[in-house]
Design a protein around this motif. Structure first.
Motif, PDB file in Angstrom:
ATOM      1  N   ASN A   1       7.397  14.090 -10.815  1.00 41.90           N
ATOM      2  CA  ASN A   1       7.844  14.165 -12.206  1.00 41.90           C
ATOM      3  C   ASN A   1       7.026  15.166 -12.997  1.00 41.90           C
ATOM      4  N   GLN A   2       5.722  15.182 -12.774  1.00 43.26           N
ATOM      5  CA  GLN A   2       4.873  16.145 -13.468  1.00 43.26           C
ATOM      6  C   GLN A   2       5.237  17.574 -13.067  1.00 43.26           C
ATOM      7  N   GLU A   3       5.466  17.784 -11.778  1.00 44.78           N
ATOM      8  CA  GLU A   3       5.833  19.120 -11.308  1.00 44.78           C
ATOM      9  C   GLU A   3       7.180  19.544 -11.885  1.00 44.78           C
ATOM     10  N   LEU A   4       8.105  18.584 -11.980  1.00 43.77           N
ATOM     11  CA  LEU A   4       9.427  18.915 -12.501  1.00 43.77           C
ATOM     12  C   LEU A   4       9.372  19.238 -13.990  1.00 43.77           C
ATOM     13  N   GLN A   5       8.545  18.539 -14.737  1.00 43.64           N
ATOM     14  CA  GLN A   5       8.387  18.853 -16.158  1.00 43.64           C
ATOM     15  C   GLN A   5       7.838  20.259 -16.352  1.00 43.64           C
ATOM     16  N   ALA A   6       6.938  20.658 -15.466  1.00 42.87           N
ATOM     17  CA  ALA A   6       6.359  22.007 -15.558  1.00 42.87           C
ATOM     18  C   ALA A   6       7.361  23.075 -15.132  1.00 42.87           C
TER      19      ALA A   6
ATOM     20  N   ALA B   1      14.964  13.187  -6.416  1.00 40.86           N
ATOM     21  CA  ALA B   1      16.191  12.407  -6.225  1.00 40.86           C
ATOM     22  C   ALA B   1      16.153  11.663  -4.889  1.00 40.86           C
ATOM     23  N   ARG B   2      15.698  12.350  -3.853  1.00 38.82           N
ATOM     24  CA  ARG B   2      15.603  11.718  -2.536  1.00 38.82           C
ATOM     25  C   ARG B   2      14.592  10.576  -2.556  1.00 38.82           C
ATOM     26  N   HIS B   3      13.488  10.776  -3.278  1.00 36.73           N
ATOM     27  CA  HIS B   3      12.470   9.724  -3.373  1.00 36.73           C
ATOM     28  C   HIS B   3      13.052   8.472  -4.023  1.00 36.73           C
TER      29      HIS B   3
ATOM     30  N   ARG C   1       0.839  -1.206   0.000  1.00 39.32           N
ATOM     31  CA  ARG C   1       0.000   0.000   0.000  1.00 39.32           C
ATOM     32  C   ARG C   1       0.871   1.252   0.000  1.00 39.32           C
ATOM     33  N   ARG C   2       1.947   1.221   0.787  1.00 42.51           N
ATOM     34  CA  ARG C   2       2.846   2.367   0.836  1.00 42.51           C
ATOM     35  C   ARG C   2       3.543   2.569  -0.500  1.00 42.51           C
ATOM     36  N   GLN C   3       3.879   1.476  -1.183  1.00 45.23           N
ATOM     37  CA  GLN C   3       4.541   1.608  -2.474  1.00 45.23           C
ATOM     38  C   GLN C   3       3.608   2.235  -3.507  1.00 45.23           C
ATOM     39  N   GLU C   4       2.341   1.870  -3.462  1.00 44.69           N
ATOM     40  CA  GLU C   4       1.384   2.484  -4.385  1.00 44.69           C
ATOM     41  C   GLU C   4       1.326   3.989  -4.164  1.00 44.69           C
ATOM     42  N   GLU C   5       1.327   4.391  -2.890  1.00 43.13           N
ATOM     43  CA  GLU C   5       1.345   5.823  -2.585  1.00 43.13           C
ATOM     44  C   GLU C   5       2.656   6.455  -3.050  1.00 43.13           C
ATOM     45  N   SER C   6       3.752   5.705  -2.892  1.00 41.93           N
ATOM     46  CA  SER C   6       5.058   6.203  -3.311  1.00 41.93           C
ATOM     47  C   SER C   6       5.111   6.410  -4.818  1.00 41.93           C
ATOM     48  N   GLN C   7       4.533   5.490  -5.567  1.00 39.14           N
ATOM     49  CA  GLN C   7       4.510   5.624  -7.028  1.00 39.14           C
ATOM     50  C   GLN C   7       3.695   6.850  -7.456  1.00 39.14           C
ATOM     51  N   LYS C   8       2.611   7.080  -6.741  1.00 40.31           N
ATOM     52  CA  LYS C   8       1.807   8.276  -7.034  1.00 40.31           C
ATOM     53  C   LYS C   8       2.611   9.542  -6.755  1.00 40.31           C
ATOM     54  N   LYS C   9       3.379   9.507  -5.644  1.00 35.26           N
ATOM     55  CA  LYS C   9       4.203  10.666  -5.299  1.00 35.26           C
ATOM     56  C   LYS C   9       5.268  10.905  -6.365  1.00 35.26           C
TER      57      LYS C   9
END
Length: 412
Positions: free
Chosen positions: A314-319, A331-333, A301-309
């Motif tokens: 990534n979306q924020e960084l592209q913007a 990078a820390r993630h 369950r935590r990994q699913e949340e991690s993938q969403k994060k």
């Protein structure tokens, strides 16, 4: 291949005049330091010579030697600057050589776009004897193929690699990855083997080679391959893979030990937790297995949340690609989830936007150290401490790195 250092005095005859020839030549002395693995002393000699503001003809070989010393020590940022200077100041026969090394250094820092621009700016037919020209053209083609792969253009990269008459360790490794992604495990293994024969200590190549042996059910070979990897990179991934091999071989107690070791180093490693729960159940330890499966479900369950994060970051960084906080967070993630290659790649990208980010450089050092690249990790800790001498985490981690891996930090 880089120009052999003794040939520098043939390339730069102006350094030898009739008066100074019988005396010890400073460049020859610096080359000897480099050949002996005394990289810092070679760098110091080069910097001292350059501080005297020599003419471009005399400065170029010193920049070349400085670049080689920085590269050998594991400092691609300093090496790139020096290769650029040697390319700008050197004679025509050096420009292509230095340009190729500069492009390769950018690829080591995961900057495929910069490498591509450099390679495309090089003259198609550099001066020199036909065998040397052919060699330079071969290396340029190989580096361009690597640029294609890093840009995500695998099909084009595969064709470019296939056209090479001679392939280096990196070419065989990336051809192996392409075959692995296509599900052609036997062909992937052959290519990883070829890469390992040329570069026996590439962590990721050995990791995928062992994975292929698992998929091909060559279990004892796989265990031995990962044990060799553990000799220079004691990572959770390697222990997890040995655990999977031992589990498939029915050696459940041995598998349990390696899954435990993987979780000790990376407590959130989902695959290791699932493997641990499975081998506990196979050993009839029902209560322990039940608790391990419950932890696996929680981690899932935590990994699913991690993938969403990760997706959100990534979306924020592209913007906003130059935002320092987002790049560091991503990078820390990657690092905290055990994706050391992703952490390294993202850290370099963030440092291109702002090289003064201490948090990002700390993550880069940790990611390099995690896969056994101790000398390169030490360089990053040292760069951070030169900028921020009171950075306690960096100082403590560097001291620990040196105390545990002193020989590997300094070996060539």
């Amino acid at each position: 291949m880089p120009l052999p250092l003794p040939n520098l005095l043939l390339i730069f005859p102006l350094l030898l005049d009739p008066i100074s020839a019988p005396q010890a030549n400073p460049l020859e002395q610096a080359e000897a330091l480099l050949a002996a693995g005394r990289f810092r002393e070679a760098q110091q000699a080069a910097r001292q010579a350059l501080e005297e503001h020599p003419s471009p003809e005399r400065a170029a070989p010193w920049w070349w030697l400085l670049a080689q010393a920085c590269k050998a020590e594991g400092d691609p940022e300093e090496a790139a600057q020096a290769f650029r200077q040697s390319a700008e100041l050197g004679p025509p026969e050096l420009k292509t050589e230095a340009g190729l090394e500069l492009a390769k250094t950018h690829l080591e820092m995961w900057d495929a776009e910069a490498a591509r621009r450099i390679l495309e700016s090089l003259p198609p037919s550099p001066p020199g004897p036909p065998p040397e020209v052919e060699e330079l053209a071969q290396r340029r083609s190989e580096l361009l193929a690597l640029c294609l792969y890093m840009a995500g253009r695998e099909k084009e990269a595969e064709k470019a690699f296939a056209r090479l008459s001679r392939k280096g360790a990196s070419s065989w490794h990336y051809l192996g990855l392409i075959a692995f992604h296509q599900g052609d495990t036997a062909n992937a293994l052959e290519r990883f083997n070829r890469s390992a024969a040329l570069e026996p200590r590439d962590y990721y190549n050995l990791l995928y080679r062992g994975w292929c042996l698992l998929e091909l059910n060559r279990l004892d070979e796989g265990v031995e391959a990962f044990r060799r990897l553990l000799q220079f990179a004691d990572t959770p991934e390697a222990h997890q893979m040995i655990g999977r091999l031992e589990q498939r071989a029915g050696r459940f107690a041995e598998a349990e030990g390696h899954f435990q070791e993987a979780l000790k180093r990376s407590p959130d490693l989902l695959e290791a937790q699932f493997g641990l729960a499975t081998v506990l159940r196979r050993q009839g330890r029902k209560e322990e297995a039940k608790a391990a499966f419950e932890r696996f479900q929680a981690l899932h369950r935590r990994q699913e949340e991690s993938q969403k994060k990760a997706y959100q970051l990534n979306q924020e960084l592209q913007a906003n690609p130059r935002h320092p906080g987002i790049g560091e967070a991503l990078a820390r993630h990657y690092f905290t989830t055990g994706d050391y290659a992703g952490a390294e790649r993202q850290a370099w990208q963030a440092l291109r936007a702002n090289s003064r980010q201490a948090g990002v450089r700390l993550i880069l050092a940790r990611a390099l150290g995690a896969v056994g690249r101790y000398r390169e990790a030490a360089i990053q800790y040292q760069r951070l401490l030169r900028a921020e001498p009171r950075h306690g985490e960096a100082r403590e981690e560097l001291e620990k790195l040196i105390s545990q891996h002193a020989k590997k930090v300094h070996e060539r």
